[in-house]
Design a protein around this motif. Structure first.
Motif, PDB file in Angstrom:
ATOM      1  N   THR A   6       0.802  -1.226   0.000  1.00 55.28           N
ATOM      2  CA  THR A   6       0.000   0.000   0.000  1.00 55.28           C
ATOM      3  C   THR A   6       0.839   1.282   0.000  1.00 55.28           C
ATOM      4  OG1 THR A   6      -1.752  -1.236   1.093  1.00 55.28           O
ATOM      5  CG2 THR A   6      -1.927   1.170   1.144  1.00 55.28           C
ATOM      6  N   PRO A   7       1.887   1.389   0.818  1.00 52.62           N
ATOM      7  CA  PRO A   7       2.592   2.678   0.859  1.00 52.62           C
ATOM      8  C   PRO A   7       3.639   2.857  -0.241  1.00 52.62           C
ATOM      9  CG  PRO A   7       3.488   1.210   2.519  1.00 52.62           C
ATOM     10  CD  PRO A   7       2.402   0.452   1.827  1.00 52.62           C
ATOM     11  N   ASP A   8       3.892   1.834  -1.065  1.00 53.99           N
ATOM     12  CA  ASP A   8       4.993   1.934  -2.032  1.00 53.99           C
ATOM     13  C   ASP A   8       4.450   2.222  -3.419  1.00 53.99           C
ATOM     14  OD1 ASP A   8       7.164   1.699  -3.671  1.00 53.99           O
ATOM     15  OD2 ASP A   8       7.960  -0.094  -2.691  1.00 53.99           O
ATOM     16  N   HIS A   9       4.588   3.465  -3.865  1.00 52.32           N
ATOM     17  CA  HIS A   9       3.981   3.815  -5.159  1.00 52.32           C
ATOM     18  C   HIS A   9       4.703   3.163  -6.336  1.00 52.32           C
ATOM     19  CE1 HIS A   9       7.082   6.854  -5.924  1.00 52.32           C
ATOM     20  NE2 HIS A   9       6.840   7.389  -4.756  1.00 52.32           N
ATOM     21  N   TYR A  10       5.912   2.642  -6.139  1.00 49.61           N
ATOM     22  CA  TYR A  10       6.526   1.848  -7.201  1.00 49.61           C
ATOM     23  C   TYR A  10       5.693   0.588  -7.457  1.00 49.61           C
ATOM     24  CZ  TYR A  10      11.101   4.272  -6.692  1.00 49.61           C
ATOM     25  OH  TYR A  10      12.120   5.174  -6.659  1.00 49.61           O
ATOM     26  N   VAL A  11       5.148   0.048  -6.382  1.00 55.22           N
ATOM     27  CA  VAL A  11       4.405  -1.212  -6.474  1.00 55.22           C
ATOM     28  C   VAL A  11       2.966  -0.970  -6.924  1.00 55.22           C
ATOM     29  CG1 VAL A  11       3.548  -3.184  -5.139  1.00 55.22           C
ATOM     30  CG2 VAL A  11       5.863  -2.290  -4.732  1.00 55.22           C
ATOM     31  N   THR A  12       2.326   0.004  -6.291  1.00 53.23           N
ATOM     32  CA  THR A  12       0.915   0.216  -6.629  1.00 53.23           C
ATOM     33  C   THR A  12       0.757   0.687  -8.069  1.00 53.23           C
ATOM     34  OG1 THR A  12       1.029   2.442  -5.656  1.00 53.23           O
ATOM     35  CG2 THR A  12       0.199   0.669  -4.257  1.00 53.23           C
ATOM     36  N   ARG A  13       1.703   1.493  -8.578  1.00 56.92           N
ATOM     37  CA  ARG A  13       1.523   1.999  -9.941  1.00 56.92           C
ATOM     38  C   ARG A  13       1.507   0.860 -10.959  1.00 56.92           C
ATOM     39  NH1 ARG A  13       5.778   1.619 -12.917  1.00 56.92           N
ATOM     40  NH2 ARG A  13       7.845   1.533 -12.019  1.00 56.92           N
ATOM     41  N   LEU A  14       2.377  -0.149 -10.774  1.00 53.76           N
ATOM     42  CA  LEU A  14       2.429  -1.211 -11.782  1.00 53.76           C
ATOM     43  C   LEU A  14       1.243  -2.168 -11.644  1.00 53.76           C
ATOM     44  CD1 LEU A  14       4.124  -1.870 -14.217  1.00 53.76           C
ATOM     45  CD2 LEU A  14       5.515  -3.381 -12.816  1.00 53.76           C
ATOM     46  N   LEU A  15       0.764  -2.335 -10.412  1.00 54.79           N
ATOM     47  CA  LEU A  15      -0.459  -3.121 -10.242  1.00 54.79           C
ATOM     48  C   LEU A  15      -1.640  -2.387 -10.892  1.00 54.79           C
ATOM     49  CD1 LEU A  15       0.133  -4.290  -6.572  1.00 54.79           C
ATOM     50  CD2 LEU A  15       0.201  -5.720  -8.619  1.00 54.79           C
ATOM     51  N   HIS A  16      -1.678  -1.086 -10.696  1.00 58.42           N
ATOM     52  CA  HIS A  16      -2.723  -0.269 -11.320  1.00 58.42           C
ATOM     53  C   HIS A  16      -2.661  -0.387 -12.838  1.00 58.42           C
ATOM     54  CE1 HIS A  16      -4.408   3.641 -12.771  1.00 58.42           C
ATOM     55  NE2 HIS A  16      -5.317   3.377 -11.855  1.00 58.42           N
ATOM     56  N   ASN A  45      -1.667  -2.791 -14.498  1.00 60.34           N
ATOM     57  CA  ASN A  45      -2.107  -4.114 -14.897  1.00 60.34           C
ATOM     58  C   ASN A  45      -3.533  -4.417 -14.427  1.00 60.34           C
ATOM     59  OD1 ASN A  45       0.062  -5.667 -16.441  1.00 60.34           O
ATOM     60  ND2 ASN A  45       1.238  -4.667 -14.825  1.00 60.34           N
ATOM     61  N   GLY A  46      -4.262  -3.355 -14.108  1.00 63.36           N
ATOM     62  CA  GLY A  46      -5.700  -3.525 -13.964  1.00 63.36           C
ATOM     63  C   GLY A  46      -6.278  -3.540 -12.551  1.00 63.36           C
ATOM     64  N   VAL A  47      -5.461  -3.305 -11.529  1.00 64.01           N
ATOM     65  CA  VAL A  47      -5.994  -3.317 -10.167  1.00 64.01           C
ATOM     66  C   VAL A  47      -6.238  -1.873  -9.708  1.00 64.01           C
ATOM     67  CG1 VAL A  47      -5.680  -4.190  -7.837  1.00 64.01           C
ATOM     68  CG2 VAL A  47      -4.491  -5.310  -9.753  1.00 64.01           C
ATOM     69  N   PRO A  48      -7.481  -1.509  -9.419  1.00 65.81           N
ATOM     70  CA  PRO A  48      -7.748  -0.132  -8.953  1.00 65.81           C
ATOM     71  C   PRO A  48      -7.066   0.132  -7.608  1.00 65.81           C
ATOM     72  CG  PRO A  48      -9.791  -1.262  -9.576  1.00 65.81           C
ATOM     73  CD  PRO A  48      -8.704  -2.305  -9.534  1.00 65.81           C
ATOM     74  N   LEU A  49      -6.739   1.388  -7.359  1.00 68.66           N
ATOM     75  CA  LEU A  49      -5.951   1.721  -6.165  1.00 68.66           C
ATOM     76  C   LEU A  49      -6.685   1.412  -4.865  1.00 68.66           C
ATOM     77  CD1 LEU A  49      -4.185   5.032  -7.314  1.00 68.66           C
ATOM     78  CD2 LEU A  49      -3.254   2.714  -7.250  1.00 68.66           C
ATOM     79  N   ASN A  50      -8.011   1.540  -4.865  1.00 68.60           N
ATOM     80  CA  ASN A  50      -8.725   1.220  -3.622  1.00 68.60           C
ATOM     81  C   ASN A  50      -8.571  -0.265  -3.277  1.00 68.60           C
ATOM     82  OD1 ASN A  50     -10.422   0.946  -5.986  1.00 68.60           O
ATOM     83  ND2 ASN A  50     -12.020   0.224  -4.576  1.00 68.60           N
ATOM     84  N   PHE A  63      -5.471  11.857  -8.644  1.00 72.66           N
ATOM     85  CA  PHE A  63      -5.026  12.771  -7.596  1.00 72.66           C
ATOM     86  C   PHE A  63      -6.212  13.193  -6.721  1.00 72.66           C
ATOM     87  CE2 PHE A  63      -3.940  17.243  -6.334  1.00 72.66           C
ATOM     88  CZ  PHE A  63      -3.017  16.893  -5.366  1.00 72.66           C
ATOM     89  N   ALA A  64      -7.325  13.499  -7.375  1.00 76.14           N
ATOM     90  CA  ALA A  64      -8.497  13.920  -6.613  1.00 76.14           C
ATOM     91  C   ALA A  64      -8.984  12.798  -5.696  1.00 76.14           C
ATOM     92  CB  ALA A  64      -9.618  14.343  -7.574  1.00 76.14           C
ATOM     93  N   ARG A  65      -8.923  11.566  -6.186  1.00 75.50           N
ATOM     94  CA  ARG A  65      -9.438  10.445  -5.382  1.00 75.50           C
ATOM     95  C   ARG A  65      -8.446   9.967  -4.331  1.00 75.50           C
ATOM     96  NH1 ARG A  65     -11.936   5.903  -9.242  1.00 75.50           N
ATOM     97  NH2 ARG A  65     -12.329   4.971  -7.196  1.00 75.50           N
ATOM     98  N   TYR A  66      -7.152   9.916  -4.720  1.00 74.05           N
ATOM     99  CA  TYR A  66      -6.190   9.231  -3.846  1.00 74.05           C
ATOM    100  C   TYR A  66      -5.052  10.104  -3.331  1.00 74.05           C
ATOM    101  CZ  TYR A  66      -8.604   5.105  -5.605  1.00 74.05           C
ATOM    102  OH  TYR A  66      -9.563   4.177  -5.917  1.00 74.05           O
ATOM    103  N   GLY A  67      -4.967  11.362  -3.807  1.00 74.52           N
ATOM    104  CA  GLY A  67      -3.926  12.241  -3.301  1.00 74.52           C
ATOM    105  C   GLY A  67      -2.601  12.068  -4.025  1.00 74.52           C
TER     106      GLY A  67
END
Lengths: 487, 487, 487
Positions: A78-88, A90-95, A336-340
């Motif tokens: 969750t806190p690592d934007h290197y990880v969340t960006r690539l999951l995003h 590949n189709g996984v929404p940030l929530n 940005f509006a949704r997740y900062g």
């Protein structure tokens, strides 16, 4: 006939089942046997050196309060934007990765986040994040299987148990990681309470220093700027309703930071341009911007003026000015509006240094107290601009590969691009820049392997001798970062 | 004393005589024996996979009518601007290569063209074209000697005879090339007759799909634009004398293309910028441009607005938007005047994507039906802009190296530059982009060799396991292009 | 607590004591044993070829007067801005390196300069300068120990004695270096006396040709321009108080240069843009600039017009137009004020060629007498702009890596970037561009090693055969520079 509109008709192949996680001891070293032998000797000579981390984003409260980490998702995903960006991507929404959505989409629980991560782990093949996380999982967390859909729950339980152990608390890890110096990144209005607590704690002997990061007080283009000035006035006890006042308030806070061990300031302006207006003009511009009469150009000019003012302060108080520029922040407005901020869509842009830094270097380029470390996300400037600048100005250090470039092949390109012009001693040494505390040793280890491999290549081509290479490598991991950041 | 004014005093050395043409089975694989062994296994695992060609310039009439190729010059030299440009650079005028000159210079006969090609073949040493043509000559055409001045006539006769065989007809080659899908590039006004003929032909089972390429209808800066709008009105049955009409006409033709199997649109604008004006403003601008009242800036804005409109359409009809931008077309006006477009002097320019694509991605970057594949001729954006974009936006695929970059070393640089940030699954898979039908297998084979070599390097450095590498490589040759182009 | 303000707390490690200087015979060749074996054979086939130096900064007076070199500091350190810049970056002020300071700081004696150089020699590890100097010291000057603080005085005395020998005079070295052609760089107002002396000297058989470098007469933005025009008028006997007069004066001097063996002109404009105004407009602009009525934009336009005029002249007299653009000269104003030009702070900038060269190539791109060689300090244009341009225009040669890029790894990147598009025969061959006469053989040797290694890599990957590689390598060292510079 329908041309098809779905991407999932041909999904990227996920692994059929479980497979071992077993990072090879020679990973990232050159594959040629003769070169690898040299690289291995060089790497072995520095692998256990203490870590110097002159720039990163570890929260000092973590070490002051020393809480247990609760679960692998909150630690690694969750806190690592290197990880969340690539999951995003590949189709996984940030929530579904645990990020709270201001528009109210349900936020996944850590266990669900971990499942999503494990299910999509194969998308990280070949990435730098995969390297770090494999090392973290294996070396720090004792995992022996590659994450996959099949073992997600099992791993989750195993890791929750592991993280509950005393040896996995932040302070214990700090020691086992063998960290000699850790610099945090802090707001000028911060009272540095956690740093002082650590310094005063008789049971704590680690060196954790703050870094002065005044971005929000310098960015006059932001709607948040007026509010930031108020906070700064409060923290400094100096009115910030004039240019002179704002400058004085910044100086007061720099003093406070220096008194608490800071040796550097850090700046993430969009580009490295600075302005040096006469004081009366700066004062006038300040009021025009404050009163909304200056337009976006005026606000940008004031921001550059304030950055230049920080260069001037560095020439007086000797704090090293680290420049991290060239990112288009928050590229996707809706995310940005949704997740900062810091959610994976800061995208680099072309950046110019030769002309942009000239006015500043005209003033402070050979100044005896001034020093800057210049980082970039634009590789093209390594050979063209930064190596020539660091190869002439005694005040300019060439920052190591950063962010997207902080990856094995990019690091090699960096050394290839700059060494022939600037040598090794004008480079800054590695910075981990991490938000993931447990990734610190893996990241430094990657840099040590890559630099060992690069030097081994030079030794194998008879460009330098192995003794010289060993001395250079040691310096890159000790003297270089200490010199560059005056640690 | 005369300083000398002739370049031919010291000609580049042509080979003394005949030499064998014998492409090595391991060509383009890494030379290190251990890495090569891995690369060979990986390559062998995909070498015979069916070819997926999601972007190229084969004329569908070729397969519909299935005529015999007549001679090697018309097959390999005259229509291939990769070949003619380098012969031109080395001193052969284009009319001597078979291109009709509007100013009336005599056009060489195919046999003469072939002689010129053979005589200058040594200038291709080290080029990507040399690789492809060697493979074509050897694998498809059965040639066993390197072309040279000595054997030009002999080879010509041999090839004329070879090309007359039934096995050398386009449909037979399509089958022996093992092409699973071939996408052509077509004008929106095209009735797609050849595609329909093929689809209706009971003796034909290949998949040949059109691609919607509306450049000339979007480029309001061109003097040909008004005439293009007329043609579009005719083809669509919708009046194009208003912005709304033009948009509707494009939509009608997209429907026609989708009904005939198209899954993608293709765009070669000078740069990737798009505009999104309110409809009333777009309508006003359309009329200003049509009436010559808008100036070049206005025409450019309208072109960008129309490109943005196509992005909007893609978000509705699900056609993938392929962006091929960044070329300065027809760089030498006199050559353009004499020989027309696509004659070897389209020269790349620096291209910016991060800011240019932002307005479009703000609208469609996370849209469930939208998808784009972004190509570039500017390598500097691979690590700086495209990998970060494809590493966040689920709608953005990173296009494989294209045109000048579609060459072994450039392909390696591409993988080196993007994988650490975006992994493999966000890249598009290879596109051959060819005008030379017989070069299709050679080009795909080159990509398979280079990717196998790249992956073998990662395996040898213990970055990933050989099983994972094999799965990635298979996906790059099958799932990736199908996902990226929704095939 | 003080954050520390000195960089010298953690100095880069200097070697503990003396160590041997012994350049390896295989240095800079690829380290893979199989590839190295090929590279060695290729290198051996060209290592003793005569040197062709089509661009450099050797003073012709050196060969005309043939004085003895006095000491190693004046030979190797003080005049070489590659060396002084890196010493400066590592903390040695320029006056301590023997550069006269206009502000009056004491200038170090040669022996002190040499001591500073030896003490800081370890900062050159990994740089291109280190390679050259090691070769010079070993091959030309007979040194067998790495310079260090301990042996500085000893080496100094040894080298002073060595340099006094007759075999170390410039003419003797010219012969032992096996230089076939040496082009100098000369001011259009120069009477070329030294070149004529050499040509007339019955004891001298070397070929030393001048190069026409008119920068100061074309740069209308400089305060020195009016004075320069006066000098040109004097030298040419043509009044330069009109545009027509200035153009005629330049033509007269070009004739003079050609009569003395020149085959090329050389231009170091900030960027490669040229203007082609109608003559009346150019005349008007000339007077506006002269009278101070045109502003900086007008002066820049006139400079571009004069550069374009030189292209036109080249199309008439056949002199090759060498373009060396893209440097921000004298980046640090205070250093320039104290020490003058060429003191290590010319910093490259991003440079554009595709659009900038278009107006010129529109006129002369296929002209039978025109020829240009285009150099760059911006690597990004190699694959994107220069290879495509040189791969179409028969008049455009792609200049070899230059200045900061004239280093082993940068040279490899150059070949990797351009060969696949432009082949080998459209590149210029190596230029040494040196101010250090004794570095000429070492620099050419480096290029030969690197090109041999590059070609060996292609042979090992079965891209071309070893016979072809050998012929290409020979041509790069003989035919290529002769063709590119019409020597």
């Amino acid at each position: 006939m329908d041309g098809g509109t779905t991407s999932t008709a041909h999904p990227a192949p996920a692994p059929a089942g479980r497979s071992a996680l077993n990072p090879h001891p020679d990973r990232l070293l050159p594959s040629d046997p003769a070169v690898r032998a040299i690289a291995r000797r060089l790497y072995d000579s520095v692998r256990d050196l203490p870590l110097i981390s002159p720039h990163g984003h570890v929260d000092p409260a973590l070490l002051a309060a020393n809480p247990a980490f609760t679960d692998p998702a909150s630690l690694l995903v969750t806190p690592d934007h290197y990880v969340t960006r690539l999951l995003h991507a590949n189709g996984v929404p940030l929530n579904e990765l645990g990020l709270p959505d201001r528009e109210g989409a349900p936020v996944a629980e850590p266990r669900e986040v971990w499942r999503a991560f494990c299910t999509h782990w194969h998308h990280f093949l070949g990435t730098a994040s995969r390297q770090w996380i494999e090392s973290e999982l294996f070396d720090v967390l004792g995992v022996r299987e590659q994450p996959c859909a099949d073992n997600a729950d099992e791993l989750y339980d195993q890791l929750v148990a592991e993280l509950a152990k005393p040896a996995m608390r932040p302070r214990a890890l700090f020691e086992s990681f063998n960290i000699a110096v850790l610099a945090t990144t802090d707001d000028p209005a911060d009272d540095l309470r956690h740093h002082r607590e650590l310094a005063a704690d008789p049971e704590w002997s680690g060196r954790v220093v703050p870094t002065f990061r005044p971005d929000r007080y310098l960015d006059a283009t932001s709607g948040e700027w007026p509010r930031a000035l108020e906070r700064l006035a409060e923290a400094s006890g100096v009115e910030t309703d004039s240019y002179r006042g704002l400058v004085r308030a910044l100086e007061v806070r720099r003093e406070h930071f220096r008194a608490n061990g800071a040796t550097a300031t850090d700046h993430s302006a969009p580009d490295p341009e600075m302005a040096f207006l006469p004081e009366a003009e700066a004062e006038r511009l300040f009021h025009e911007v404050r009163d909304g009469r200056a337009g976006p150009e005026g606000a940008r000019l004031l921001s550059r003026q304030l950055l230049g003012e920080n260069a001037r302060m560095s020439s007086e108080d000797g704090m090293v000015m680290a420049l991290h520029t060239g990112s288009c922040r928050n590229h996707h407005p809706r995310t940005f509006a949704r997740y900062g901020a810091d959610t994976g869509h800061d995208i680099p842009v072309r950046t110019e240094f030769t002309r942009a830094l000239r006015p500043m270097l005209e003033r402070f380029g050979t100044h005896p107290r001034f020093q800057t470390v210049v980082f970039t996300l634009d590789e093209t400037v390594f050979s063209r601009e930064l190596a020539p600048l660091a190869g002439f100005y005694p005040t300019v250090y060439l920052g190591a590969p950063w962010w997207f470039l902080d990856a094995p092949r990019a690091m090699r390109r960096f050394r290839d691009a700059v060494t022939e012009t600037a040598g090794f001693h004008r480079t800054s040494g590695f910075i981990d820049d991490t938000r993931g505390f447990c990734s610190i040793p893996a990241r430094h280890d990657t840099a040590r392997r890559v630099d060992a491999g690069h030097l081994a290549g030079l030794v194998a081509e008879h460009v330098l001798g192995e003794d010289d290479a060993a001395e250079v490598l040691r310096d890159l991991n000790d003297g270089s970062p200490r010199r560059a950041f005056r640690l």
